[in-house]
Design an enzyme around this catalytic site. Structure first.
Site, PDB file in Angstrom:
ATOM      1  N   HIS A  86       6.356   0.606   6.695  1.00 27.65           N
ATOM      2  CA  HIS A  86       7.499  -0.232   7.080  1.00 27.65           C
ATOM      3  C   HIS A  86       8.551  -0.314   5.974  1.00 27.65           C
ATOM      4  O   HIS A  86       9.696  -0.677   6.229  1.00 27.65           O
ATOM      5  CB  HIS A  86       7.037  -1.633   7.523  1.00 27.65           C
ATOM      6  CG  HIS A  86       6.648  -2.560   6.423  1.00 27.65           C
ATOM      7  ND1 HIS A  86       5.322  -2.856   6.132  1.00 27.65           N
ATOM      8  CD2 HIS A  86       7.384  -3.280   5.542  1.00 27.65           C
ATOM      9  CE1 HIS A  86       5.287  -3.728   5.140  1.00 27.65           C
ATOM     10  NE2 HIS A  86       6.519  -3.999   4.766  1.00 27.65           N
ATOM     11  N   ASP A  95       0.083   1.410   8.794  1.00 25.52           N
ATOM     12  CA  ASP A  95       1.237   1.090   7.955  1.00 25.52           C
ATOM     13  C   ASP A  95       1.077   1.718   6.578  1.00 25.52           C
ATOM     14  O   ASP A  95       0.752   1.053   5.593  1.00 25.52           O
ATOM     15  CB  ASP A  95       1.368  -0.441   7.859  1.00 25.52           C
ATOM     16  CG  ASP A  95       2.652  -0.889   7.181  1.00 25.52           C
ATOM     17  OD1 ASP A  95       3.566  -0.052   7.044  1.00 25.52           O
ATOM     18  OD2 ASP A  95       2.721  -2.069   6.786  1.00 25.52           O
ATOM     19  N   GLN A 151       7.942 -10.818   1.069  1.00 24.44           N
ATOM     20  CA  GLN A 151       8.884  -9.785   1.033  1.00 24.44           C
ATOM     21  C   GLN A 151       9.015  -9.367  -0.427  1.00 24.44           C
ATOM     22  O   GLN A 151       9.327 -10.229  -1.226  1.00 24.44           O
ATOM     23  CB  GLN A 151      10.158 -10.302   1.630  1.00 24.44           C
ATOM     24  CG  GLN A 151      10.012 -10.482   3.153  1.00 24.44           C
ATOM     25  CD  GLN A 151       9.492 -11.818   3.603  1.00 24.44           C
ATOM     26  OE1 GLN A 151       9.591 -12.786   2.912  1.00 24.44           O
ATOM     27  NE2 GLN A 151       8.900 -11.791   4.739  1.00 24.44           N
ATOM     28  N   GLY A 152       8.916  -8.169  -0.674  1.00 23.92           N
ATOM     29  CA  GLY A 152       8.988  -7.659  -2.019  1.00 23.92           C
ATOM     30  C   GLY A 152       7.677  -7.126  -2.550  1.00 23.92           C
ATOM     31  O   GLY A 152       7.655  -6.279  -3.414  1.00 23.92           O
ATOM     32  N   ASP A 153       6.534  -7.622  -2.040  1.00 25.90           N
ATOM     33  CA  ASP A 153       5.223  -7.100  -2.429  1.00 25.90           C
ATOM     34  C   ASP A 153       4.722  -6.066  -1.435  1.00 25.90           C
ATOM     35  O   ASP A 153       3.746  -5.363  -1.706  1.00 25.90           O
ATOM     36  CB  ASP A 153       4.185  -8.229  -2.515  1.00 25.90           C
ATOM     37  CG  ASP A 153       4.395  -9.125  -3.717  1.00 25.90           C
ATOM     38  OD1 ASP A 153       4.881  -8.640  -4.735  1.00 25.90           O
ATOM     39  OD2 ASP A 153       4.067 -10.305  -3.619  1.00 25.90           O
ATOM     40  N   SER A 154       5.338  -5.988  -0.265  1.00 32.34           N
ATOM     41  CA  SER A 154       4.937  -5.020   0.748  1.00 32.34           C
ATOM     42  C   SER A 154       4.755  -3.641   0.132  1.00 32.34           C
ATOM     43  O   SER A 154       5.520  -3.227  -0.740  1.00 32.34           O
ATOM     44  CB  SER A 154       5.996  -4.932   1.846  1.00 32.34           C
ATOM     45  OG  SER A 154       6.018  -6.057   2.665  1.00 32.34           O
TER      46      SER A 154
END
Length: 261
Positions: A71, A118, A211-214
């Site tokens: 993603h 993913d 958000q940001g560690d994905s």
């Protein structure tokens, strides 16, 4: 100031609501209540950047290959020139080296509606990722290898530090979580679409990747067992975080086919 709207759109355009979902599952991304990492402590950790802005985490597999969440690059896999990797530094915006991404491979079964499979691979120029002395690869589990229940694992990243402040951490943070029984994981998230066999859960009291560690690493016993994928809330005691299962046979075969690892 650079317009970061396209990056924000990349992170948030993937929200999905199942037919029975009471709330949206979303790309996961911040280390809540984590500890700051020391230089060299996570030598496999990468910052994936699009248009110079940090958007996700990633991990070094060998000198030429990195791995992240699908993603993070979905819709832009044909524009690898937009992406770079920062390596060899615990600082999000400085230190280490910046390497361009040459090719992006998204898992062929990835589904943005439910975040299944993913995972994506990033190829750089040969040997580029291990030229930095502060970088070393992380190994992968074997195909079909089970993940034990209540296994302690470490997740790391530069994502948001609380559920109320949309501010990225300037220094890499990490926390320890425990893997969750697969049936319990599915039941806990059944009203948000549940989980597939290509996913697993991990959680801990008052701390989480969210958000940001994905795309960042979840490691246990010296190996990369998962990738930060999605979640409902952050550090919510009722909802564990969801990770891509890298030992899933379809994922492991695909990685080996492309990288020989």
């Amino acid at each position: 100031m650079r317009n970061i709207a396209p990056v924000v759109a990349l992170i948030f355009a993937l929200l999905w609501t199942g037919s029975e979902a009471a709330a949206q599952r979303r790309p996961d991304g911040r280390i809540v209540n984590g500890r700051e990492a020391n230089e060299g402590e996570f030598p496999y950790q990468l910052s994936l950047r699009r248009l110079t802005v940090h958007i996700c985490g990633a991990s070094v597999l060998d000198g030429s290959w990195a791995i992240t969440a699908a993603h993070c690059i979905d819709g832009h896999e044909n524009q690898p020139q937009e992406f770079t990797l920062r390596l060899g530094s615990v600082k999000r915006a400085s230190g280490g080296s910046l390497m361009p991404v040459r090719t992006i491979y998204k898992h062929p079964s990835y589904d943005s509606r439910d975040m299944n499979f993913d995972v994506a691979l990033l190829r750089t120029q040969p040997g580029a990722l291990t030229m930095d002395p502060n970088v070393s690869p992380i190994g992968l589990p074997e195909s079909g290898e089970p993940i034990e229940e209540n296994l302690y694992a470490v997740v790391s990243g530069w994502g948001y530090m609380s559920s109320t402040e949309s501010v990225l951490s300037s220094v890499l943070k990490y926390t320890t979580v425990q893997t969750v029984n697969q049936e319990k994981c599915h039941n806990d998230l059944r009203y948000h679409g549940g989980v597939t066999e290509a996913m697993f859960c991990a959680s801990a009291r008052n701390t989480d990747a969210c958000q940001g560690d994905s795309g960042g690493p979840l490691t246990a016993q010296g190996r990369l067992i998962g990738i930060v994928s999605w979640g409902v809330g952050c550090a919510d005691p009722y909802y564990p975080g969801v990770y891509t299962r890298l030992s899933h046979p379809s994922i492991r075969r695909w990685v080996r086919l492309l990288t020989k690892l």
